[in-house]
Scaffold this motif. Structure first.
Motif, PDB file in Angstrom:
ATOM      1  N   ARG A   2       0.867  -1.094  -0.057  1.00  0.00           N
ATOM      2  CA  ARG A   2       0.020   0.150  -0.084  1.00  0.00           C
ATOM      3  C   ARG A   2       0.770   1.348   0.054  1.00  0.00           C
ATOM      4  O   ARG A   2       0.304   2.352  -0.349  1.00  0.00           O
ATOM      5  CB  ARG A   2      -0.817   0.024   1.261  1.00  0.00           C
TER       6      ARG A   2
ATOM      7  N   PRO B  44       4.107   3.601  -4.744  1.00  0.00           N
ATOM      8  CA  PRO B  44       3.334   4.401  -5.794  1.00  0.00           C
ATOM      9  C   PRO B  44       2.287   3.506  -6.606  1.00  0.00           C
ATOM     10  O   PRO B  44       2.300   2.548  -6.927  1.00  0.00           O
ATOM     11  CB  PRO B  44       4.622   5.008  -6.736  1.00  0.00           C
ATOM     12  N   ARG B  45       1.516   4.409  -7.000  1.00  0.00           N
ATOM     13  CA  ARG B  45       0.293   3.550  -7.945  1.00  0.00           C
ATOM     14  C   ARG B  45       0.792   2.835  -9.033  1.00  0.00           C
ATOM     15  O   ARG B  45       0.205   1.717  -9.019  1.00  0.00           O
ATOM     16  CB  ARG B  45      -0.721   4.753  -8.112  1.00  0.00           C
ATOM     17  N   ARG B  46       1.773   3.529  -9.888  1.00  0.00           N
ATOM     18  CA  ARG B  46       1.878   2.633 -11.001  1.00  0.00           C
ATOM     19  C   ARG B  46       2.658   1.231 -10.582  1.00  0.00           C
ATOM     20  O   ARG B  46       2.603   0.229 -11.115  1.00  0.00           O
ATOM     21  CB  ARG B  46       2.873   3.685 -11.872  1.00  0.00           C
TER      22      ARG B  46
ATOM     23  N   ARG C  83       2.316  -0.304  -7.860  1.00  0.00           N
ATOM     24  CA  ARG C  83       1.124  -1.238  -6.989  1.00  0.00           C
ATOM     25  C   ARG C  83       0.434  -1.863  -8.368  1.00  0.00           C
ATOM     26  O   ARG C  83       0.080  -2.836  -7.932  1.00  0.00           O
ATOM     27  CB  ARG C  83       0.510  -0.445  -6.035  1.00  0.00           C
ATOM     28  N   GLU C  84      -0.039  -1.073  -9.386  1.00  0.00           N
ATOM     29  CA  GLU C  84      -0.849  -1.661 -10.390  1.00  0.00           C
ATOM     30  C   GLU C  84      -0.112  -2.714 -11.220  1.00  0.00           C
ATOM     31  O   GLU C  84      -0.476  -3.669 -11.522  1.00  0.00           O
ATOM     32  CB  GLU C  84      -1.433  -0.737 -11.263  1.00  0.00           C
TER      33      GLU C  84
ATOM     34  N   ASP D 251       0.109  -5.804  -8.983  1.00  0.00           N
ATOM     35  CA  ASP D 251      -1.316  -6.618  -9.148  1.00  0.00           C
ATOM     36  C   ASP D 251      -1.265  -7.172 -10.217  1.00  0.00           C
ATOM     37  O   ASP D 251      -2.268  -8.245 -10.186  1.00  0.00           O
ATOM     38  CB  ASP D 251      -2.508  -5.334  -8.758  1.00  0.00           C
TER      39      ASP D 251
END
Length: 248
Positions: free
Chosen positions: A70, A73-75, A77-78, A81
């Motif tokens: 969590r 960074p968003r990129r 983490r995506e 995933d």
């Protein structure tokens, strides 16, 4: 190294509180080590432990990977995933590899933390004058504190007796914030006798367990990768073609 330097630089009344140092450099890493060991259990065992979960990327509240992911960074983490989603399509092959990959990476970082902390302590002992003591708001008498310290020092007491605090050391080095001045009858050198105990505790309960766990995680990761390569769809057929007299 910076964490140990910070913990050893906080000196109320000129004395480093051994209780606080052990809590930061031994106690908290020990809790995280316990969580990592629980997450290293087989998936069947992890499913029956509440708040844990069996997914290698940290599906339960007690999995440190859940909170670490969590923070990315968003990129990133995506991307992770998506990688885990592809891995779940071949769960039998990839789940052990994913789990031991995360464990080996986390234990490598934890091992570096413990090595840096021990190195910082030795450097400060050699190049500065560390003055230790112990203090707590709880009603703990020196006799009870001596029993606790003796129990903590049991693994190395036979090999390093100097790293086992004596009752005399505990009685003379206890301090209270309301009485900042050291006892006049206590020699200043006695406040430096705590460092062998602190170093031994960091090595026995922090550095060595992390090194062993890191080695185990790396071995399991290599074995998992080898099995995944062989058991991957088409893997055995490919190996059979490569082992034939005529490779095509």
């Amino acid at each position: 190294a910076s964490a140990a330097a910070g913990a050893l630089s906080f000196q109320p009344q000129g004395r480093i509180n051994v209780v606080a140092v052990l809590g930061v450099l031994v106690g908290l890493p020990g809790v995280l080590l316990g969580l990592a060991i629980v997450n290293a259990l087989p998936a069947r065992a992890r499913r029956v432990i509440p708040l844990l979960g069996s997914e290698p990327e940290g599906g339960g509240l007690l999995q440190p990977a859940r909170w670490a992911l969590r923070m990315l960074p968003r990129r990133a983490r995506e991307a992770l995933d998506a990688a885990f989603a592809r891995g779940r399509s071949l769960d039998r092959l990839s789940a052990p590899v994913q789990r031991w990959l995360l464990l080996s990476a986390s234990q490598g970082a934890a091992l570096a933390f413990q090595a840096g902390a021990a190195g910082a302590l030795l450097a400060l002992v050699a190049f500065s004058d560390l003055s230790f003591g112990w203090s707590t708001t709880l009603r703990v008498e020196p006799q009870a504190a001596h029993r606790i310290a003796t129990a903590i020092a049991w693994p190395w007491a036979w090999a390093w007796p100097e790293a086992v605090p004596s009752i005399d050391l505990l009685e003379r080095t206890r301090f209270f914030r309301i009485a900042p001045s050291p006892h006049a009858h206590v020699s200043p050198e006695i406040y430096g006798r705590w460092w062998p105990f602190v170093l031994a505790a960091m090595t026995c309960y922090g550095l060595l367990p992390r090194a062993i766990f890191f080695a185990v995680a790396r071995i399991r990761l290599r074995r998992g990768l080898a099995r995944a390569m062989v058991d991957a769809p088409g893997g055995r057929r490919l190996l059979g073609r490569m082992q034939a007299p005529l490779v095509e």
